[in-house]
Design a protein around this motif. Structure first.
Motif, PDB file in Angstrom:
ATOM      1  N   ALA A  60      36.244 -46.476 -19.883  1.00  0.00           N
ATOM      2  CA  ALA A  60      35.262 -47.467 -20.303  1.00  0.00           C
ATOM      3  C   ALA A  60      34.679 -48.226 -19.117  1.00  0.00           C
ATOM      4  CB  ALA A  60      35.907 -48.428 -21.307  1.00  0.00           C
TER       5      ALA A  60
ATOM      6  N   ASP B 202      33.368 -48.549 -26.956  1.00  0.00           N
ATOM      7  CA  ASP B 202      33.433 -48.422 -25.504  1.00  0.00           C
ATOM      8  C   ASP B 202      33.829 -47.011 -25.073  1.00  0.00           C
ATOM      9  OD1 ASP B 202      33.011 -51.286 -24.782  1.00  0.00           O
ATOM     10  OD2 ASP B 202      34.857 -51.530 -25.944  1.00  0.00           O
TER      11      ASP B 202
ATOM     12  N   ARG C  34      40.848 -47.475 -20.732  1.00  0.00           N
ATOM     13  CA  ARG C  34      40.190 -48.606 -20.063  1.00  0.00           C
ATOM     14  C   ARG C  34      39.484 -48.138 -18.801  1.00  0.00           C
ATOM     15  NH1 ARG C  34      40.577 -53.491 -22.050  1.00  0.00           N
ATOM     16  NH2 ARG C  34      42.405 -54.245 -23.195  1.00  0.00           N
TER      17      ARG C  34
ATOM     18  N   LEU D 226      38.614 -53.826 -26.007  1.00  0.00           N
ATOM     19  CA  LEU D 226      38.294 -52.415 -25.850  1.00  0.00           C
ATOM     20  C   LEU D 226      38.139 -51.829 -27.239  1.00  0.00           C
ATOM     21  CD1 LEU D 226      38.104 -49.963 -23.834  1.00  0.00           C
ATOM     22  CD2 LEU D 226      40.503 -49.525 -24.419  1.00  0.00           C
TER      23      LEU D 226
END
Length: 391
Positions: free
Chosen positions: A387, A113, A384, A3
């Motif tokens: 993304a 990201d 996360r 990431l």
């Protein structure tokens, strides 16, 4: 899968301001320590045009490197133009113009990201513009004045609201901050509460008498940690001091408000019982918290102040105003008291704690849920998820 995070923050430490935004730095380091995460920090520097740029405070910023390794983080410090005191609403445009070429180049080398903007203004609207230019989703975190001040001012509130509307996700330092954002018309479903962290190994209980002796303090000590600005309410503590005979009041922080506080103390005849410690290095704060019997901070607005949590972690009860996440933090009577922003109320609360001090382990218990591990876990999960929306 790695990431790749671009962390955008106008509040980040540097060699000339080691205490400036240490909590943002600590959060960045926690995130970067995780497997499969790469963090690049862009910490723009606002500097006015010549000849204002020759002032001492700006000369130190001009001397900083454009790129450096800062405690295992790669930090870029692009410069953008500002107009001191008057140009806050123009900073978004100037900052975007200054940093977009840098971010575009970094993104081409290793695509980001997600963008993690540390504050709502000017960081949020700048992240919004970077997102539009490069197609990177972004998140913004609300901490306090970025919503309570910039989110209400005529020249900036629309920018704050638009940045919130376009963000893929939002963070708030407390439930109270989340409610403040919702009252502005920001979608509450997008907002995740993200509590600050505290280093529980550094901020811990230590012998109070020994700490006072090592620092040269005597008798009851009330500590106030925060920038010397009107919003923090230090003048209320000065006005409370005549009602607290034998008590020493210490201010840890700096700001232009110091002279006004000094004059007020002289007029009230309590100047010999007040100490100004200036900007205390963060690694020296635990010793000062340990020496204090009470930490008081009667702010007019806060998100969830790091000083509140740090004091509790050191076993020092707090006396604070009913702002931000105060009621979320003080979940037990030993932790301290929430009082009206009035000198007499502050004096009564401080006196009550001095007369009947709580068990310090019970005080510390209130801070144990505020760890940097929990902070990093929540931030990583949040970023996360954002993304993943893109893929």
């Amino acid at each position: 899968m790695t990431l790749n995070v671009l962390m955008l923050s106008t509040l980040f430490p540097d060699m000339s301001r080691p205490n400036f935004g240490v909590f943002v730095e600590r959060q960045a380091r926690e995130l970067a320590s995780r497997d499969g995460v790469r963090v690049t920090v862009v910490a723009p520097l606002g500097i006015p045009p010549w000849p204002l740029s020759k002032a001492k405070r700006y000369a130190a910023l001009r001397a900083l490197p454009a790129k450096e390794r800062w405690k295992d983080l790669t930090v870029h410090r692009p410069v953008f133009p500002i107009i001191p005191k008057f140009g806050g609403r123009f900073n978004v445009h100037g900052m975007t113009r200054a940093i977009l070429p840098l971010v575009r180049r970094l993104h081409a080398q290793q695509p980001f990201d997600v963008i993690d903007a540390s504050f709502f203004f000017p960081d949020g609207p700048v992240a919004q513009r970077l997102s539009r230019a490069l197609g990177i989703p972004y998140s913004v975190k609300a901490r306090g004045a970025d919503i309570h001040y910039w989110g209400t001012r005529r020249g900036t509130r629309k920018m704050v609201k638009r940045a919130a509307d376009d963000a893929a996700g939002l963070l708030a330092v407390s439930n109270a901050m989340r409610r403040s954002m919702a009252r502005m018309g920001i979608d509450a479903e997008k907002i995740r509460v993200h509590y600050t962290g505290v280093d529980l190994d550094r901020f811990e209980i230590s012998d109070r008498a020994a700490a006072k002796e090592s620092l040269g303090f005597e008798g009851p000590v009330v500590l106030c940690v925060g920038a010397l600005i009107p919003r923090k309410g230090q003048e209320l503590l000065v006005r409370a001091l005549p009602h607290l005979p034998g008590v020493t009041l210490l201010f840890a922080g700096q700001g232009q408000y110091r002279r006004a506080l000094e004059r007020q103390a002289e007029e009230l005849g309590v100047d010999r019982r007040i100490g100004f410690l200036g900007s205390v290095p963060h690694d020296r704060l635990p010793r000062i918290y340990a020496a204090a019997d009470v930490m008081a901070l009667p702010s007019s607005s806060e998100g969830l102040a790091n000083a509140w949590v740090e004091a509790l972690a050191c076993g020092t009860p707090v006396v604070i105003s009913d702002v931000g996440g105060a009621r979320e933090l003080l979940d037990r009577p030993e932790a301290g008291l929430i009082v009206a922003r009035e000198p007499e109320a502050l004096a009564d609360a401080i006196s009550a704690i001095l007369t009947n001090p709580p068990d310090r382990e019970a005080v510390r218990e209130a801070a144990l849920r505020f760890t940097w591990t929990a902070n990093g876990d929540a931030l990583l999960e949040h970023l996360r998820a954002i993304a993943a929306q893109r893929s």
